[in-house]
Scaffold this active site. Structure first.
Site, PDB file in Angstrom:
ATOM      1  N   LEU A  81       1.001  -1.054  -0.144  1.00 25.25           N
ATOM      2  CA  LEU A  81       0.040   0.242  -0.165  1.00 25.25           C
ATOM      3  C   LEU A  81       0.795   1.225   0.039  1.00 25.25           C
ATOM      4  O   LEU A  81       2.055   1.252   0.622  1.00 25.25           O
ATOM      5  CB  LEU A  81      -1.052   0.047   1.293  1.00 25.25           C
ATOM      6  CG  LEU A  81      -1.919  -0.974   1.426  1.00 25.25           C
ATOM      7  CD1 LEU A  81      -2.750  -0.813   2.855  1.00 25.25           C
ATOM      8  CD2 LEU A  81      -2.983  -1.003   0.118  1.00 25.25           C
ATOM      9  N   ASP A  82       0.491   2.173  -0.637  1.00 27.00           N
ATOM     10  CA  ASP A  82       1.394   3.694  -0.602  1.00 27.00           C
ATOM     11  C   ASP A  82       1.183   3.964   0.789  1.00 27.00           C
ATOM     12  O   ASP A  82       0.556   3.799   1.852  1.00 27.00           O
ATOM     13  CB  ASP A  82       0.544   4.610  -1.461  1.00 27.00           C
ATOM     14  CG  ASP A  82       0.591   4.526  -3.081  1.00 27.00           C
ATOM     15  OD1 ASP A  82       1.128   3.556  -3.305  1.00 27.00           O
ATOM     16  OD2 ASP A  82      -0.317   5.028  -3.597  1.00 27.00           O
ATOM     17  N   MET A  83       2.346   4.759   1.122  1.00 28.26           N
ATOM     18  CA  MET A  83       2.922   5.215   2.382  1.00 28.26           C
ATOM     19  C   MET A  83       1.511   6.057   2.960  1.00 28.26           C
ATOM     20  O   MET A  83       1.219   5.835   4.127  1.00 28.26           O
ATOM     21  CB  MET A  83       3.785   6.338   2.226  1.00 28.26           C
ATOM     22  CG  MET A  83       4.355   6.837   3.529  1.00 28.26           C
ATOM     23  SD  MET A  83       5.866   7.845   3.386  1.00 28.26           S
ATOM     24  CE  MET A  83       6.108   8.458   4.836  1.00 28.26           C
ATOM     25  N   THR A  85      -1.408   5.633   2.719  1.00 31.47           N
ATOM     26  CA  THR A  85      -2.616   4.886   2.594  1.00 31.47           C
ATOM     27  C   THR A  85      -2.678   3.672   3.953  1.00 31.47           C
ATOM     28  O   THR A  85      -1.620   3.233   4.007  1.00 31.47           O
ATOM     29  CB  THR A  85      -2.896   3.810   1.249  1.00 31.47           C
ATOM     30  OG1 THR A  85      -2.737   4.568   0.170  1.00 31.47           O
ATOM     31  CG2 THR A  85      -4.140   3.058   1.186  1.00 31.47           C
TER      32      THR A  85
END
Length: 125
Positions: A81-83, A85
């Site tokens: 997951l993106d930072m 998110t």
């Protein structure tokens, strides 16, 4: 220009946040743990993987806490997951689990849903 300056400032701020410590006590919230996988609730602002700069990450904490069959930290990550998110992240403890989980993600057999929290007002057309 102002836009270039703002972009550069966002990069600097992101780099600072990426270097912040990640600890099991503060950041590791395990939702499921069995002999094959660990499912953790990743908070926003924490990296899933260390990246090229070897920044603190959830993967490093999970590996340090649970280890894995291959003894290779990077062999645990099933997806990312993106930072910024938050959400559930699956880590594999065994090679069989890693292969099986990669397959179900690759074949899109995993259902994902996203929710967004917005501040302000959206124009309705």
């Amino acid at each position: 220009t102002v836009l270039q300056y703002e972009r550069q400032m966002r990069k600097i701020q992101a780099a600072d946040r990426a270097g912040a410590p990640v600890t099991a006590d503060e950041h590791l919230r395990v939702i499921h743990d069995d002999e094959h996988i660990v499912v953790a609730d990743k908070p926003s602002g924490v990296l899933c993987v260390p990246g090229v700069n070897n920044n603190p990450s959830l993967l490093t904490v999970v590996y340090g806490t649970y280890g894995c069959e291959s003894n290779v930290r990077d062999s645990m990550i099933v997806h990312r997951l993106d930072m910024d998110t938050s959400g559930l992240v699956v880590f594999a403890k065994t090679n069989v689990a890693l292969k099986a989980m990669h397959e179900v993600f690759r074949e899109r057999q995993v259902s994902k849903s996203y929710e967004a929290l917005l501040c302000g007002h959206l124009p309705f057309d």
